[in-house]
Design an enzyme around this catalytic site. Structure first.
Site, PDB file in Angstrom:
ATOM      1  CG  ASP A 194      14.559  16.615   3.130  1.00  0.00           C
ATOM      2  OD1 ASP A 194      14.353  17.121   2.018  1.00  0.00           O
ATOM      3  OD2 ASP A 194      13.969  15.618   3.540  1.00  0.00           O
ATOM      4  CB  CYS A 208       0.334   8.668   4.416  1.00  0.00           C
ATOM      5  SG  CYS A 208      -0.932   7.908   3.378  1.00  0.00           S
TER       6      CYS A 208
END
EC number: 1.17.99.6
Length: 379
Positions: free
Chosen positions: A139, A246
Site C-alpha cells: 500500500d 467496515c
C-alpha cells in the site's frame, strides 16, 4: 553468496522462504496489467475515487509496475492472514453502544510488518542471485495489487472487488516484491462467486454499484478513513456504529466460512479498540488518542476525524441522556466536529420525542444472523 539455483528451483525456494517468513501464500506473475488499464480509467472517469486525488494523479502508473522499478520482470505477490481470535463481529455490530473498528485495524499497522518481511525475502533471494534488484510494496506506492494477486494465483476478484481465496476467504493483507529476474509465473485460479451477489445486497450504503465496482464515495471505509471533510448526511444513518472501516461485504461472503486466524501476535486486538464503549471513546483527549493508536493504522486519520466518526455513531444509537451529555461536552472544539455533533443531537432528540427505543436496520439484523450461523467462531 549461496550456490546459484536455476529459475524453477529458485521460484520454489522463494515460496518456501515466504512461508517461513510468515506469509500464508506466495505467487509469481509478470508485470502485464494492460487488461486492467481501461477498467481503472473508467473507474476514475466516473469519479468513484472520491477525494482520493492521488489515485487520479498517478493515473495509469498503477497498472505499470515496470515503471516503478525500471527493469522489473516479475512481481512476487504474497498474502498474510489478519483475522484475530475472538473477532466479536456480531456481538459488536448488534450493540449500538459499542464502536465497530474494521478487524484489520485492531492490532499493529500492517504496512511496516509486511514491508520488512518482503525486504527479508528480497535479501534471501539476493543470496542466490547477487545482481538482483528488488523493491517491496505494501500500500506504499501506486500499484494495482489485487489484479497482480489474481494473476499470481492467490485468489480471484470478488464482486466486492477484494481478493477471495477458497481456503482462506478474504481476511488477509497483500504485498508485492518487484524483481528483475524472469522467474516462472503462476496461473490464475478459477473464480468462485458464480451468481452470488450477497456482498452487493448487504452493503449498508449501496457502495457496490455493479459487480466488481465500488463507488468509494458511498463506502463506509472511505467515509470513515479517507474522507477529510463532512460525511454526507444521507449516509450517516446507514453507518450504524461503524467508526473505522467496515467489514460487511466480507462477513456476508460464504467463502469467509473458511477464513483462517492470524498467527501474528502484532495483529492481536488492542483492548481499548476492541468492542469499545462509544461514550468512552468520545471522551478521549488527543493525547489519549495518540497514545492508544501509536503504531496503529487508525492514527493516520487523526483525533478530529476519529471524533467525527464517533459522533455519527452516537447519533445512530438509541436515545440516551448520557449520549446527549457527551455530545454537548465537545461543542466548540472544531467546526467540522460541531456540525456532526449538531446532527447527532438532533437524531437523539428525535428518538426521544418519538419514544424510539431501538433503531431498526434490516440489513444489519440480517448480517448478524448470518454471522452467528455461518461464522460462530468469530461471532
Amino acid at each position: 553468496m549461496s550456490e546459484p539455483l536455476d529459475l524453477n528451483q529458485l521460484a520454489q525456494k522463494i515460496k518456501q522462504w515466504g512461508l517461513e517468513l510468515g506469509f500464508q501464500q506466495v505467487g509469481i506473475t509478470d508485470t502485464d496489467l494492460s487488461e486492467s488499464e481501461p477498467k481503472l480509467q473508467a473507474w476514475l472517469d466516473k469519479q468513484y475515487h472520491g477525494e482520493m486525488d492521488w489515485m487520479a494523479r498517478h493515473g495509469m502508473l498503477r497498472a505499470r509496475p515496470h515503471e516503478l522499478l525500471p527493469g522489473t520482470l516479475r512481481v512476487i505477490s504474497v498474502r498474510m492472514n489478519y483475522l484475530p481470535a475472538n473477532a466479536a463481529f456480531a456481538s459488536t455490530l448488534k450493540n449500538p453502544k459499542l464502536g465497530y473498528v474494521s478487524r484489520y485495524a485492531l492490532g499493529r499497522d500492517y504496512h511496516k510488518l509486511l514491508r520488512n518481511r518482503l525486504k527479508k525475502l528480497g535479501e534471501m533471494i539476493q543470496q542466490h542471485c547477487v545482481s538482483l534488484n528488488f523493491r517491496p510494496f505494501v500500500d506504499s506506492a501506486p500499484i494495482l495489487e489485487r489484479p497482480l494477486a489474481e494473476k499470481a494465483g492467490l485468489g480471484w476478484t470478488g464482486k466486492h472487488s477484494l481478493i477471495l481465496n477458497r481456503e482462506a476467504g478474504s481476511f488477509f493483507f497483500l504485498g508485492e516484491l518487484l524483481v528483475d529476474i524472469p522467474l516462472p509465473v503462476d496461473q490464475p485460479v478459477e473464480e468462485g462467486c458464480g451468481k452470488c451477489v450477497a456482498c452487493m445486497t448487504i452493503c449498508p450504503t449501496g457502495a457496490i454499484v455493479e459487480p466488481y465496482t465500488v463507488d468509494a464515495r458511498r463506502c463506509i471505509s472511505y467515509l470513515t478513513i479517507e474522507l477529510e471533510g463532512a460525511i454526507p448526511e444521507e449516509l450517516r444513518p446507514l453507518m450504524g456504529n461503524r467508526i473505522y472501516g467496515c467489514d460487511d461485504c466480507q462477513l456476508i461472503c460464504p467463502w469467509n466460512r473458511y477464513s483462517q486466524l492470524t498467527t501474528e501476535e502484532d495483529f492481536s486486538p488492542r483492548k481499548p479498540l476492541h468492542a469499545p464503549e462509544l461514550i468512552e471513546l468520545f471522551a478521549w483527549s488527543e493525547e489519549k488518542f495518540l497514545k492508544v493508536t501509536e503504531g496503529s493504522a487508525i492514527r493516520r486519520i487523526g483525533h478530529l476525524r476519529w471524533l467525527r466518526n464517533i459522533a455519527v455513531a452516537l447519533g445512530n444509537a438509541p436515545w440516551d441522556e448520557t449520549i446527549l451529555t457527551a455530545l454537548e461536552s465537545r461543542k466548540g472544539e472544531h467546526p467540522l466536529l460541531d456540525e456532526h455533533i449538531a446532527w447527532a443531537i438532533a437524531q437523539q432528540i428525535e428518538r426521544r420525542n418519538a419514544c424510539i427505543v431501538e433503531v431498526q436496520l434490516p440489513k444489519k439484523q440480517r448480517l448478524v444472523r448470518v454471522i452467528e450461523k455461518g461464522l460462530p467462531r468469530d461471532a
